[in-house]
Scaffold this motif. Structure first.
Motif, PDB file in Angstrom:
ATOM      1  N   ILE A  71       0.848  -1.198   0.000  1.00  0.00           N
ATOM      2  CA  ILE A  71       0.000   0.000   0.000  1.00  0.00           C
ATOM      3  C   ILE A  71       0.882   1.248   0.000  1.00  0.00           C
ATOM      4  CG2 ILE A  71      -1.754   1.290   1.266  1.00  0.00           C
ATOM      5  CD1 ILE A  71      -2.716  -1.369   2.433  1.00  0.00           C
ATOM      6  N   GLY A  72       1.935   1.237   0.821  1.00  0.00           N
ATOM      7  CA  GLY A  72       2.820   2.400   0.924  1.00  0.00           C
ATOM      8  C   GLY A  72       3.518   2.752  -0.376  1.00  0.00           C
ATOM      9  N   THR A  73       3.804   1.732  -1.190  1.00  0.00           N
ATOM     10  CA  THR A  73       4.521   2.003  -2.441  1.00  0.00           C
ATOM     11  C   THR A  73       3.654   2.737  -3.457  1.00  0.00           C
ATOM     12  OG1 THR A  73       6.058   0.960  -4.016  1.00  0.00           O
ATOM     13  CG2 THR A  73       3.929  -0.109  -3.711  1.00  0.00           C
ATOM     14  N   THR A  74       2.320   2.786  -3.220  1.00  0.00           N
ATOM     15  CA  THR A  74       1.453   3.538  -4.128  1.00  0.00           C
ATOM     16  C   THR A  74       1.659   5.043  -3.989  1.00  0.00           C
ATOM     17  OG1 THR A  74      -0.396   3.645  -2.544  1.00  0.00           O
ATOM     18  CG2 THR A  74      -0.300   1.720  -3.978  1.00  0.00           C
ATOM     19  N   LEU A  78      -1.077   5.577 -23.944  1.00  0.00           N
ATOM     20  CA  LEU A  78      -1.767   4.392 -23.439  1.00  0.00           C
ATOM     21  C   LEU A  78      -3.197   4.745 -23.072  1.00  0.00           C
ATOM     22  CD1 LEU A  78       0.767   2.684 -20.968  1.00  0.00           C
ATOM     23  CD2 LEU A  78      -0.005   1.805 -23.179  1.00  0.00           C
ATOM     24  N   GLY A  79      -4.114   3.796 -23.322  1.00  0.00           N
ATOM     25  CA  GLY A  79      -5.472   3.938 -22.831  1.00  0.00           C
ATOM     26  C   GLY A  79      -5.545   3.563 -21.360  1.00  0.00           C
ATOM     27  N   LEU A  80      -6.670   3.853 -20.727  1.00  0.00           N
ATOM     28  CA  LEU A  80      -6.805   3.644 -19.285  1.00  0.00           C
ATOM     29  C   LEU A  80      -6.729   2.157 -18.921  1.00  0.00           C
ATOM     30  CD1 LEU A  80      -7.190   5.267 -16.700  1.00  0.00           C
ATOM     31  CD2 LEU A  80      -9.662   4.905 -16.920  1.00  0.00           C
ATOM     32  N   SER A  81      -7.434   1.307 -19.663  1.00  0.00           N
ATOM     33  CA  SER A  81      -7.427  -0.133 -19.348  1.00  0.00           C
ATOM     34  C   SER A  81      -6.038  -0.731 -19.548  1.00  0.00           C
ATOM     35  CB  SER A  81      -8.446  -0.873 -20.220  1.00  0.00           C
ATOM     36  OG  SER A  81      -9.754  -0.458 -19.921  1.00  0.00           O
ATOM     37  N   ALA A  82      -5.366  -0.321 -20.630  1.00  0.00           N
ATOM     38  CA  ALA A  82      -4.017  -0.828 -20.893  1.00  0.00           C
ATOM     39  C   ALA A  82      -3.052  -0.385 -19.793  1.00  0.00           C
ATOM     40  CB  ALA A  82      -3.528  -0.336 -22.254  1.00  0.00           C
ATOM     41  N   ALA A  83      -3.155   0.880 -19.387  1.00  0.00           N
ATOM     42  CA  ALA A  83      -2.280   1.388 -18.341  1.00  0.00           C
ATOM     43  C   ALA A  83      -2.563   0.692 -17.012  1.00  0.00           C
ATOM     44  CB  ALA A  83      -2.460   2.899 -18.193  1.00  0.00           C
ATOM     45  N   ALA A  84      -3.850   0.413 -16.710  1.00  0.00           N
ATOM     46  CA  ALA A  84      -4.201  -0.295 -15.480  1.00  0.00           C
ATOM     47  C   ALA A  84      -3.600  -1.704 -15.481  1.00  0.00           C
ATOM     48  CB  ALA A  84      -5.717  -0.369 -15.333  1.00  0.00           C
ATOM     49  N   ALA A  85      -3.630  -2.369 -16.638  1.00  0.00           N
ATOM     50  CA  ALA A  85      -3.020  -3.698 -16.744  1.00  0.00           C
ATOM     51  C   ALA A  85      -1.514  -3.627 -16.504  1.00  0.00           C
ATOM     52  CB  ALA A  85      -3.318  -4.296 -18.116  1.00  0.00           C
ATOM     53  N   MET A  86      -0.867  -2.568 -17.005  1.00  0.00           N
ATOM     54  CA  MET A  86       0.574  -2.402 -16.774  1.00  0.00           C
ATOM     55  C   MET A  86       0.878  -2.151 -15.299  1.00  0.00           C
ATOM     56  SD  MET A  86       1.983  -0.275 -20.089  1.00  0.00           S
ATOM     57  CE  MET A  86       3.628  -0.170 -19.401  1.00  0.00           C
ATOM     58  N   VAL A  87       0.008  -1.409 -14.622  1.00  0.00           N
ATOM     59  CA  VAL A  87       0.182  -1.176 -13.185  1.00  0.00           C
ATOM     60  C   VAL A  87       0.101  -2.498 -12.425  1.00  0.00           C
ATOM     61  CG1 VAL A  87      -0.884  -0.141 -11.134  1.00  0.00           C
ATOM     62  CG2 VAL A  87      -0.609   1.212 -13.212  1.00  0.00           C
ATOM     63  N   ILE A  88      -0.839  -3.353 -12.809  1.00  0.00           N
ATOM     64  CA  ILE A  88      -0.943  -4.669 -12.175  1.00  0.00           C
ATOM     65  C   ILE A  88       0.342  -5.466 -12.404  1.00  0.00           C
ATOM     66  CG2 ILE A  88      -2.150  -6.885 -12.244  1.00  0.00           C
ATOM     67  CD1 ILE A  88      -4.703  -5.325 -12.939  1.00  0.00           C
ATOM     68  N   GLY A  89       0.837  -5.455 -13.637  1.00  0.00           N
ATOM     69  CA  GLY A  89       2.074  -6.177 -13.947  1.00  0.00           C
ATOM     70  C   GLY A  89       3.262  -5.650 -13.158  1.00  0.00           C
ATOM     71  N   ALA A  90       3.337  -4.322 -13.025  1.00  0.00           N
ATOM     72  CA  ALA A  90       4.434  -3.722 -12.255  1.00  0.00           C
ATOM     73  C   ALA A  90       4.341  -4.105 -10.788  1.00  0.00           C
ATOM     74  CB  ALA A  90       4.408  -2.204 -12.407  1.00  0.00           C
ATOM     75  N   ALA A 142      -3.403   6.179 -10.209  1.00  0.00           N
ATOM     76  CA  ALA A 142      -2.847   6.162  -8.853  1.00  0.00           C
ATOM     77  C   ALA A 142      -3.888   5.641  -7.865  1.00  0.00           C
ATOM     78  CB  ALA A 142      -2.393   7.564  -8.454  1.00  0.00           C
ATOM     79  N   LEU A 143      -5.139   6.073  -8.033  1.00  0.00           N
ATOM     80  CA  LEU A 143      -6.217   5.602  -7.167  1.00  0.00           C
ATOM     81  C   LEU A 143      -6.484   4.121  -7.416  1.00  0.00           C
ATOM     82  CD1 LEU A 143      -8.333   6.317  -5.062  1.00  0.00           C
ATOM     83  CD2 LEU A 143      -9.867   6.994  -6.919  1.00  0.00           C
ATOM     84  N   PHE A 144      -6.431   3.700  -8.679  1.00  0.00           N
ATOM     85  CA  PHE A 144      -6.602   2.281  -9.021  1.00  0.00           C
ATOM     86  C   PHE A 144      -5.542   1.428  -8.331  1.00  0.00           C
ATOM     87  CE2 PHE A 144      -5.140  -1.168 -11.827  1.00  0.00           C
ATOM     88  CZ  PHE A 144      -6.277  -1.950 -11.869  1.00  0.00           C
ATOM     89  N   HIS A 145      -4.296   1.892  -8.351  1.00  0.00           N
ATOM     90  CA  HIS A 145      -3.190   1.177  -7.700  1.00  0.00           C
ATOM     91  C   HIS A 145      -3.471   1.007  -6.209  1.00  0.00           C
ATOM     92  CE1 HIS A 145       1.459   0.878  -7.049  1.00  0.00           C
ATOM     93  NE2 HIS A 145       0.868  -0.299  -7.038  1.00  0.00           N
ATOM     94  N   SER A 146      -3.944   2.074  -5.569  1.00  0.00           N
ATOM     95  CA  SER A 146      -4.247   2.011  -4.136  1.00  0.00           C
ATOM     96  C   SER A 146      -5.442   1.106  -3.867  1.00  0.00           C
ATOM     97  CB  SER A 146      -4.520   3.415  -3.585  1.00  0.00           C
ATOM     98  OG  SER A 146      -3.393   4.248  -3.700  1.00  0.00           O
TER      99      SER A 146
END
Length: 540
Positions: A92-95, A210-222, A288-292
């Motif tokens: 959580i902190g890394t977000t 990047l589109g929003l869904s693609a970027a969200a998938a990359m955040v998950i991968g990261a 950023a909110l999605f990551h959190s």
């Protein structure tokens, strides 16, 4: 295109340098404060989550917090269950990095704020090279450089999206999502920084690449890719380190899988939460909110399962030391029956005495166990003796008869004797080079005879051996003492004739005396164990 690629590479380099400076500077500035937080405020998994989140938000590195947590577990300051809470909180902190990029990074004026931060920070770094001022200055300069890197990356991605239609190269549907997850994972593995991968993703989305869904998938991968640092750190590490790293992999893997499976729903929840909180609908803020959000969902999912996960991991990566240190006869269920508890202690002490004999024989003899296996044996024995002493403390707190209570001092005396054996075996290892220096003719035969006498006496201390006799045990030790005095006389005379290196003689004598003292402590332990067995027979 070459110019854009060079700008992207340079922006990434600036960003990674900035994160390193921030992390190193804040860790040095905080000094023992972060250790105190992790060591004292993790008594429950939930408090561990809060501590991990706070420390990671401060130092801007979940990897650094995970490595520190591994160290605390190895030192016995945290148990595995507590460490799991810290790992959850670190995610959580890394977000916080994403929030810095999203809320501050794109609105930062380089000439009015970022560049002055770099200048002031480096001034503090130069004025206080080894002080807290210097550490704070390094962190401040890192923050300034952080925003410079974000600005460079944003400009590069804007140029890239204007020159290339990225969407035409990416497959659509599930395959496209999987590709972006793999890309985010690969970026984190290559840079060893999920912060860098997420910053790249947020700037790419803001720049229109990047589109929003693609970027969200990359955040998950990261987010999943950050486990690679913990996995690499466990190469050749202890079992506890591997368990913490495995917990990191399980948490990030499960969290990523759930977020990916529910990606449209989580994105909708993120948009709804952003609207309720009054956040701007900018892609970087949403990501950023999605990551959190998905990390918080992961904690909510895994926190109730923490005891089971800790128990599962506790049965994995078991080492020889842990097997040796694990009691075979002690169980809390026998505490309610003191006579059974004393018998369990006697059996466990007999097992510990056997390990101590093996340790003493391995230390005296140059054959048999390798140095590494001998050290593992001693570490395991130490752990077993600590478990026995802890069991005695629990038994003392219960109600028992006078006969049973009178046997506990015998138990503790035996554990003290066996602890001395371990310490003396360590001492003999320390003096082994000095022994090698004097183990030569004409005293080699005398030393070999003395070592054989030590081995013989230690072997006599096995109560389970056929023909065990206390009188023979005492006679054998008297003979060993006489052998020791003869050896000492021979060595001193040889040194006087300059047949031995005088400068190493005293240390060598100390090492040889360790063998005598090991045999003495084993003899005492055998006598007390025999007394304990006889007393238990009377109670029965």
């Amino acid at each position: 295109m070459l110019t854009i690629a060079a700008t992207l590479l340079g922006g990434l380099g600036l960003f990674m340098l900035a994160v390193t400076m921030i992390t190193d500077g804040l860790k040095l500035a905080a000094r023992d404060t972060l250790k105190d937080i992790l060591g004292q405020y993790t008594r429950t998994p939930l408090r561990g989550v809060a501590s991990g989140m706070l420390v990671t938000a401060v130092v801007q590195s979940s990897s650094a917090v995970t490595v520190a947590t591994i160290g605390f577990v190895n030192a016995g300051l945290l148990n595995l269950g507590q460490s799991l809470g810290v790992v959850y909180g670190a995610n959580i902190g890394t977000t916080m990095t994403g929030w810095l990029v999203a809320t501050v990074g794109f609105g930062f004026k380089l000439d009015t704020l970022a560049l002055p931060l770099i200048g002031l920070g480096m001034l503090g770094r130069l004025l206080g090279t080894r002080s807290r001022l210097g550490a704070v200055g390094e962190a401040v300069a890192g923050f300034g450089l952080f925003f410079v890197g974000v600005e460079v990356l944003r400009g590069a991605f804007e140029s890239f999206s204007g020159a290339v239609d990225v969407a035409s190269f990416a497959p659509q549907g599930g395959l496209g999502v999987a590709l972006y997850v793999a890309l985010g994972f690969a970026m984190t593995v290559l840079t060893q920084s999920s912060s860098a991968a997420i910053a790249l993703t947020l700037t790419a989305a803001t720049g229109g690449a990047l589109g929003l869904s693609a970027a969200a998938a990359m955040v998950i991968g990261a987010n999943v890719g950050t486990t690679s640092t913990a996995v690499l750190a466990t190469i050749g590490a202890t079992a506890n380190a591997r368990r913490v790293a495995a917990a990191h992999v399980v948490f990030n893997g499960v969290t990523g899988a759930v977020a990916l499976a529910l990606l449209p729903g989580v994105l909708w929840l993120t948009g709804y939460a952003g609207a309720v909180l009054g956040l701007p609908a900018a892609p970087a803020v949403t990501l950023a909110l999605f990551h959190s959000v998905f990390n918080l969902l992961g904690v909510a999912l895994m926190l109730p399962l923490t005891p089971r996960l800790a128990a599962f991991l506790g049965r994995r990566f078991v080492t020889r030391v842990e097997v040796l240190a694990r009691p075979q006869f002690l169980d809390r269920t026998v505490l309610v029956t003191p006579s059974l508890a004393i018998e369990a202690l006697r059996l466990e002490l007999a097992r510990a005495a056997g390990l101590a004999r093996d340790s003493a024989l391995a230390a005296v003899s140059s054959e048999g166990a390798t140095p590494e296996s001998a050290r593992e044996l001693r570490h395991g024995l130490r752990g077993l003796l600590e478990a026995i002493e802890s069991f005695v403390a629990d038994l003392e707190a219960s109600r028992m008869s006078a006969d049973s209570a009178g046997q506990l001092p015998l138990v503790l005396r035996v554990t003290n004797y066996l602890e001395d054996v371990v310490t003396l075996a360590d001492s003999l290892d320390h003096h082994r080079p000095d022994l090698a220096a004097i183990s030569r003719a004409p005293v080699l035969e005398t030393i070999s005879g003395y070592r054989a006498a030590v081995v013989k006496q230690v072997s006599r201390c096995d109560l389970a051996a056929p023909g065990f006799d206390l009188a023979a045990l005492d006679a054998g030790f008297a003979e060993l003492e006489a052998n020791w005095h003869r050896l000492k006389t021979v060595l001193l005379e040889a040194a006087g004739r300059r047949q031995l290196p005088l400068e190493r003689l005293n240390e060598a004598l100390e090492g040889l005396r360790s063998g005598l003292r090991m045999a003495e402590q084993m003899t005492k332990a055998a006598r007390r164990l025999d007394t304990l067995g006889r007393a238990q027979e009377k109670v029965d």
